[in-house]
Design a protein around this motif. Structure first.
Motif, mmCIF file in Angstrom:
data_model
loop_
_atom_site.group_PDB
_atom_site.id
_atom_site.type_symbol
_atom_site.label_atom_id
_atom_site.label_comp_id
_atom_site.label_asym_id
_atom_site.label_seq_id
_atom_site.Cartn_x
_atom_site.Cartn_y
_atom_site.Cartn_z
ATOM 1 N N VAL A 1 0.853 -1.190 0.000
ATOM 2 C CA VAL A 1 0.000 0.000 0.000
ATOM 3 C C VAL A 1 0.889 1.239 0.000
ATOM 4 O O VAL A 1 1.803 1.342 0.812
ATOM 5 C CB VAL A 1 -0.914 0.021 1.251
ATOM 6 N N HIS A 2 0.610 2.155 -0.920
ATOM 7 C CA HIS A 2 1.426 3.363 -0.988
ATOM 8 C C HIS A 2 0.832 4.441 -0.088
ATOM 9 O O HIS A 2 -0.379 4.647 -0.079
ATOM 10 C CB HIS A 2 1.491 3.871 -2.425
ATOM 11 N N PHE A 3 1.687 5.105 0.703
ATOM 12 C CA PHE A 3 1.223 6.186 1.567
ATOM 13 C C PHE A 3 1.769 7.497 1.038
ATOM 14 O O PHE A 3 2.975 7.754 1.117
ATOM 15 C CB PHE A 3 1.670 5.957 3.007
ATOM 16 N N ALA A 4 0.886 8.329 0.481
ATOM 17 C CA ALA A 4 1.317 9.594 -0.103
ATOM 18 C C ALA A 4 1.740 10.541 1.010
ATOM 19 O O ALA A 4 1.049 10.665 2.021
ATOM 20 C CB ALA A 4 0.176 10.195 -0.907
ATOM 21 N N GLY A 5 2.899 11.195 0.816
ATOM 22 C CA GLY A 5 3.364 12.164 1.800
ATOM 23 C C GLY A 5 4.253 11.554 2.874
ATOM 24 O O GLY A 5 4.691 12.249 3.785
ATOM 25 N N HIS A 6 4.546 10.264 2.784
ATOM 26 C CA HIS A 6 5.454 9.639 3.754
ATOM 27 C C HIS A 6 6.889 9.966 3.359
ATOM 28 O O HIS A 6 7.263 9.793 2.198
ATOM 29 C CB HIS A 6 5.228 8.129 3.763
ATOM 30 N N PRO A 7 7.722 10.432 4.298
ATOM 31 C CA PRO A 7 9.060 10.896 3.912
ATOM 32 C C PRO A 7 10.018 9.795 3.485
ATOM 33 O O PRO A 7 10.948 10.064 2.721
ATOM 34 C CB PRO A 7 9.563 11.597 5.179
ATOM 35 N N ARG A 8 9.869 8.576 3.973
ATOM 36 C CA ARG A 8 10.831 7.539 3.560
ATOM 37 C C ARG A 8 10.140 6.183 3.494
ATOM 38 O O ARG A 8 10.112 5.444 4.465
ATOM 39 C CB ARG A 8 12.031 7.472 4.507
ATOM 40 N N LEU A 9 9.602 5.875 2.340
ATOM 41 C CA LEU A 9 8.971 4.561 2.175
ATOM 42 C C LEU A 9 10.017 3.562 1.707
ATOM 43 O O LEU A 9 9.943 3.023 0.611
ATOM 44 C CB LEU A 9 7.815 4.645 1.187
ATOM 45 N N ILE A 10 11.017 3.319 2.547
ATOM 46 C CA ILE A 10 12.089 2.390 2.182
ATOM 47 C C ILE A 10 11.848 1.082 2.914
ATOM 48 O O ILE A 10 11.113 1.052 3.896
ATOM 49 C CB ILE A 10 13.476 2.972 2.532
ATOM 50 N N PRO A 11 12.471 -0.037 2.448
ATOM 51 C CA PRO A 11 12.222 -1.313 3.109
ATOM 52 C C PRO A 11 12.555 -1.268 4.599
ATOM 53 O O PRO A 11 13.510 -0.615 5.020
ATOM 54 C CB PRO A 11 13.165 -2.271 2.385
ATOM 55 N N LEU A 12 11.741 -1.963 5.372
ATOM 56 C CA LEU A 12 11.942 -1.980 6.821
ATOM 57 C C LEU A 12 12.522 -3.322 7.268
ATOM 58 O O LEU A 12 13.531 -3.367 7.938
ATOM 59 C CB LEU A 12 10.603 -1.720 7.504
ATOM 60 N N PHE A 13 11.870 -4.433 6.855
ATOM 61 C CA PHE A 13 12.254 -5.742 7.369
ATOM 62 C C PHE A 13 12.967 -6.607 6.335
ATOM 63 O O PHE A 13 13.834 -7.381 6.693
ATOM 64 C CB PHE A 13 11.013 -6.520 7.818
ATOM 65 N N LEU A 14 12.554 -6.524 5.089
ATOM 66 C CA LEU A 14 12.886 -7.591 4.145
ATOM 67 C C LEU A 14 14.202 -7.339 3.429
ATOM 68 O O LEU A 14 14.602 -6.195 3.203
ATOM 69 C CB LEU A 14 11.766 -7.757 3.129
ATOM 70 N N GLU A 15 14.858 -8.439 3.071
ATOM 71 C CA GLU A 15 16.147 -8.371 2.385
ATOM 72 C C GLU A 15 15.942 -8.589 0.890
ATOM 73 O O GLU A 15 16.547 -7.918 0.070
ATOM 74 C CB GLU A 15 17.062 -9.449 2.973
ATOM 75 N N ARG A 16 15.095 -9.546 0.547
ATOM 76 C CA ARG A 16 14.868 -9.864 -0.856
ATOM 77 C C ARG A 16 13.708 -9.059 -1.403
ATOM 78 O O ARG A 16 12.896 -8.539 -0.671
ATOM 79 C CB ARG A 16 14.527 -11.349 -1.006
ATOM 80 N N GLU A 17 13.643 -9.029 -2.738
ATOM 81 C CA GLU A 17 12.492 -8.414 -3.392
ATOM 82 C C GLU A 17 11.440 -9.489 -3.621
ATOM 83 O O GLU A 17 11.768 -10.602 -4.001
ATOM 84 C CB GLU A 17 12.920 -7.838 -4.743
ATOM 85 N N TYR A 18 10.196 -9.173 -3.368
ATOM 86 C CA TYR A 18 9.120 -10.128 -3.595
ATOM 87 C C TYR A 18 8.210 -9.582 -4.696
ATOM 88 O O TYR A 18 7.863 -8.405 -4.672
ATOM 89 C CB TYR A 18 8.319 -10.354 -2.316
ATOM 90 N N GLU A 19 7.806 -10.467 -5.613
ATOM 91 C CA GLU A 19 6.918 -10.019 -6.690
ATOM 92 C C GLU A 19 5.567 -9.609 -6.128
ATOM 93 O O GLU A 19 5.016 -8.573 -6.462
ATOM 94 C CB GLU A 19 6.734 -11.142 -7.716
#
Lengths: 377, 168, 190
Positions: free
Chosen positions: B124-142
């Protein structure tokens, strides 16, 4: 820089990036912080969790209601018992189960024992980090005595899986009450020793006073609960706000402090431990007889009616919540834990580290009482 | 407190549906654009503790349900009152295709990591969030792993099982 | 020290010193770490067995992988392991590194740790009790005596396979190979 000399070149003003953890002696748990430092002052701190992420909430959607009990207790390693409690509370609320009165008392005693054990572990971590090795060794030994009680009651040292929906797994064995009292007396008898070596020690005061100070307004805005909030003067404790188990059956006080720094947080933990021990004595005296377990349906065919709920309890670190949705099946549809370390370890830690010195990172982290697996889940 | 809050919510906002599914709990269904306003209104009316921000995936309805759980801190030095046991679910439904929502960090600062987590685990995209960078995960998931159509057992079989043991 | 081990000490003092002074790397990789503080403090006292926690991998020769290993941690474990000097011994602690344990269907934990780094000893259980740790350690002594705790030799010998498995999981690892090609590791040892 040599002490006393003036910074002459621009080197000391240069910003550096410093990785603190996960393999670091000052780090408790598998957690890491990326620090931007100028000199030895922290300009910006970024918490970097995820080293312990197992996707519990996803795994629980694949297991039946009863199969999830061994899983939930592993969310918080230091105090697995309140995790069992919150999940049992959630299942009971969704399924509309009642718990016998004796089981409520046993649950309270069990949770308070776990709180004492968890606080002793926290005391080990904090005093060990500050270099007070003697009280650290005592605290770990005393925690082991509490673990012996758990071992006798449940068969497990660390993970107990003692609470079930509808009550507890079995009643206290014969003479267990006396052994609880004996163990707690032997721990309580050492409180003057702890006080003189650690809590009233001038070095502890100098090292912790004024460190990682947070005001009540900021703590509220950042979602703090537990000791972090109680050290700023608010008597917010779920055991009082929304009593569960048998916490409304006996008299007890919520210890608070006013300053909101690391020093007062550790003192709140100490006072809470003593209050817990007193509470256990009162609960043991008031404990009624009777059944400890209401039968639940066959766990292999147990379907819980659709609905959603949010239940909360007070773990040793603050407000522990559980949001759970059932779609009428034999497995949870969605589970989400609100763990106290989550706001403490991400938002509050990042704010408190701004402007602190590198030497205080461990001090700040441990006094906020962060358990990394609780954040990652 | 519950009944007065319910009536004041209904009179202030025309487009929210307020229900009381059980004693001590209000459930507020708001359209996604007025979420920050509703949350700010509730915060000013005593519900100043954002306990949890969660998300539920309902694939057959084609919706994500974002849930904000609010409860009350206590004014300091007061006694414990049963009113403080109140908690409120504020919900918004968003479509599963291109899910997006307004960030509420300016109302509740501690929503920041929760929004990052939901962005990572549900997409889910949150508009206006300053840093929507990965928090927990190491790999990319489709497919973000907490969606219902992500089958973790199949993923494990496809990812970890083909890795051969090291032959001595 | 046992008196009848005197001959062994005279024959290979370095090996014996290695065996009786295991320096464990301070790295809390999973929930098994909860049993390490009791093990290293007064009641169980791991220093009886010559075990001591050290701050950096550069000083350690015992790596206890305590509990389940998530993908993010595995990367840190590989880096830490490669930084340790030879001879080094690894002990996997708990059920999860053996076969995934109760997280066998988790998308974020690895299932068989020995596919990525060599393991010398396993301690089963969830949690293993402190006694189990000591049994594991004394067993590791026997293995060292017999020359069977040879994980670091196997790592250099089969480095290509280990590196391939690591890269299958992570893609580009982001650091150069420890042993650049197939054979030089052997030459370096000789």
């Amino acid at each position: 820089m040599i002490p006393g000399s003036q910074p002459t070149d621009t080197d000391s003003e240069r910003e550096l990036e410093l990785y603190f953890g996960p393999q670091h002696l000052g780090m408790v748990g598998n957690f890491s912080i990326t620090l931007k430092v100028r000199g030895d002052r922290i300009v910006e701190a970024t918490a970097n969790p995820g080293y312990l992420h197992r996707g519990f909430e996803k795994l629980m959607e694949y297991r039946t209601w009863m199969q999830n009990f061994p899983l939930v207790c592993r969310v918080n390693v230091v105090e697995p018992d309140s995790m069992e409690m919150i999940y049992a509370m959630g299942v009971e609320k969704l399924a509309g189960l009642e718990v016998p009165e004796r089981a409520q008392y046993i649950r309270s005693i069990y949770l308070e024992l776990a709180r004492v054990g968890s606080h002793l572990f926290g005391l080990w971590a904090y005093s060990n980090m500050l270099g007070f090795d003697t009280p650290a060794q005592w605290a770990m030994y005393h925690r082991d005595l509490v673990l012996d009680l758990f071992e006798e009651l449940t068969g497990g040292r660390v993970y107990h899986i003692y609470l079930w929906p509808g009550g507890v797994r079995r009643d206290f064995p014969e003479g267990f009450k006396d052994r609880i009292v004996e163990t707690l007396h032997s721990i309580g008898g050492c409180v003057p020793d702890y006080d003189s070596t650690f809590f009233n020690n001038r070095l502890f005061h100098q090292r912790a006073h004024g460190i990682a100070k947070i005001s009540q307004e900021r703590a509220k805005a950042l979602g703090a609960t537990g000791q972090v909030l109680r050290a700023t003067g608010m008597r917010y404790d779920i055991r009082k706000v929304e009593p569960y188990a048998a916490y409304d059956q006996v008299d007890w006080e919520v210890p608070t402090r006013e300053e909101g720094d690391a020093y007062s947080r550790i003192w709140v933990i100490r006072d809470e431990m003593i209050e817990s021990v007193h509470m256990i004595f009162k609960l043991l005296d008031a404990m009624p007889g009777g059944e400890v377990y209401n039968r639940v349906p066959n766990p292999f065919k147990w379907e819980i009616p659709p609905g959603e709920t949010y239940v909360r309890c007070e773990s040793s670190r603050g407000e522990l919540g559980l949001y759970m949705v059932s779609d009428g099946g034999d497995k949870p549809y969605r589970v989400h834990f609100r763990t106290p370390s989550y706001p403490h370890g991400l938002t509050i830690l990042e704010e408190l580290l701004k402007g602190a010195s590198i030497a205080d990172v461990g001090n700040t982290m441990i006094s906020l009482y962060i358990v990394a697996p609780e954040i990652d889940r | 407190m519950i009944s007065s809050l319910k009536s004041s919510l209904e009179s202030t906002f025309k487009d929210v549906a307020v229900g009381e599914p059980e004693a001590g709990r209000l459930s507020v269904l708001a359209p996604k654009d007025s979420l920050p306003v509703v949350l700010r209104y509730l915060k000013e009316n005593g519900l100043d503790h954002l306990a949890l921000l969660s998300c539920v995936d309902w694939p057959e309805r084609g919706k994500f349900e974002v849930v904000y759980v609010l409860s009350c801190y206590m004014p300091s030095n007061t006694d414990y009152a049963s009113e403080q046991r109140l908690h409120v679910f504020v919900k918004a439904e968003i479509p599963r295709e291109h899910p997006a929502l307004q960030s509420v960090i300016d109302v509740f600062e501690n929503a920041e990591p929760y929004e990052r987590e939901i962005h990572e685990l549900f997409g889910v995209h949150f508009a206006g969030h300053p840093r929507l960078i990965p928090l927990f995960l190491e790999r990319e998931y489709e497919i973000p792993p907490f969606r219902k159509d992500f089958d973790t057992r199949q993923y494990v079989a496809e990812t970890f099982d083909p890795i051969p043991p090291v032959d001595e | 020290m046992d008196r009848n081990q005197l001959a062994k000490w005279l024959k290979s003092p370095v090996e014996m010193a290695n065996k009786y002074s295991l320096h464990a790397v301070y790295f809390c990789t999973g929930c098994g770490i909860i049993e390490i503080p009791p093990v290293i403090t007064a009641r169980w006292d791991a220093e009886r067995f010559g075990i001591k926690a050290v701050a950096t991998p550069r000083q350690g020769n015992l790596f206890m992988i305590t509990g389940y290993v998530s993908l993010k941690t595995l990367k840190a474990i590989i880096r830490t392991y490669e930084q340790m000097p030879d001879p080094k011994y690894t002990v996997a602690f708990g059920s999860c590194p053996i076969n995934g344990g109760m997280y066998w269907d988790s998308y974020n934990t690895i299932k068989h740790l020995d596919k990525y780094i060599p393991i010398d000893g396993w301690i089963a259980g969830c949690m293993p009790r402190p006694e189990a740790v000591f049994i594991g350690v004394t067993h590791l002594w026997t293995l060292i005596d017999k020359g069977k705790a040879d994980g670091y030799i196997r790592y250099s010998k089969n480095y290509a396979s280990y590196r391939r498995n690591q890269e299958m999981l992570f893609g580009d690892l982001g650091w150069p190979p420890l042993y650049p090609s197939e054979s030089p590791a052997e030459e370096a040892r000789a």
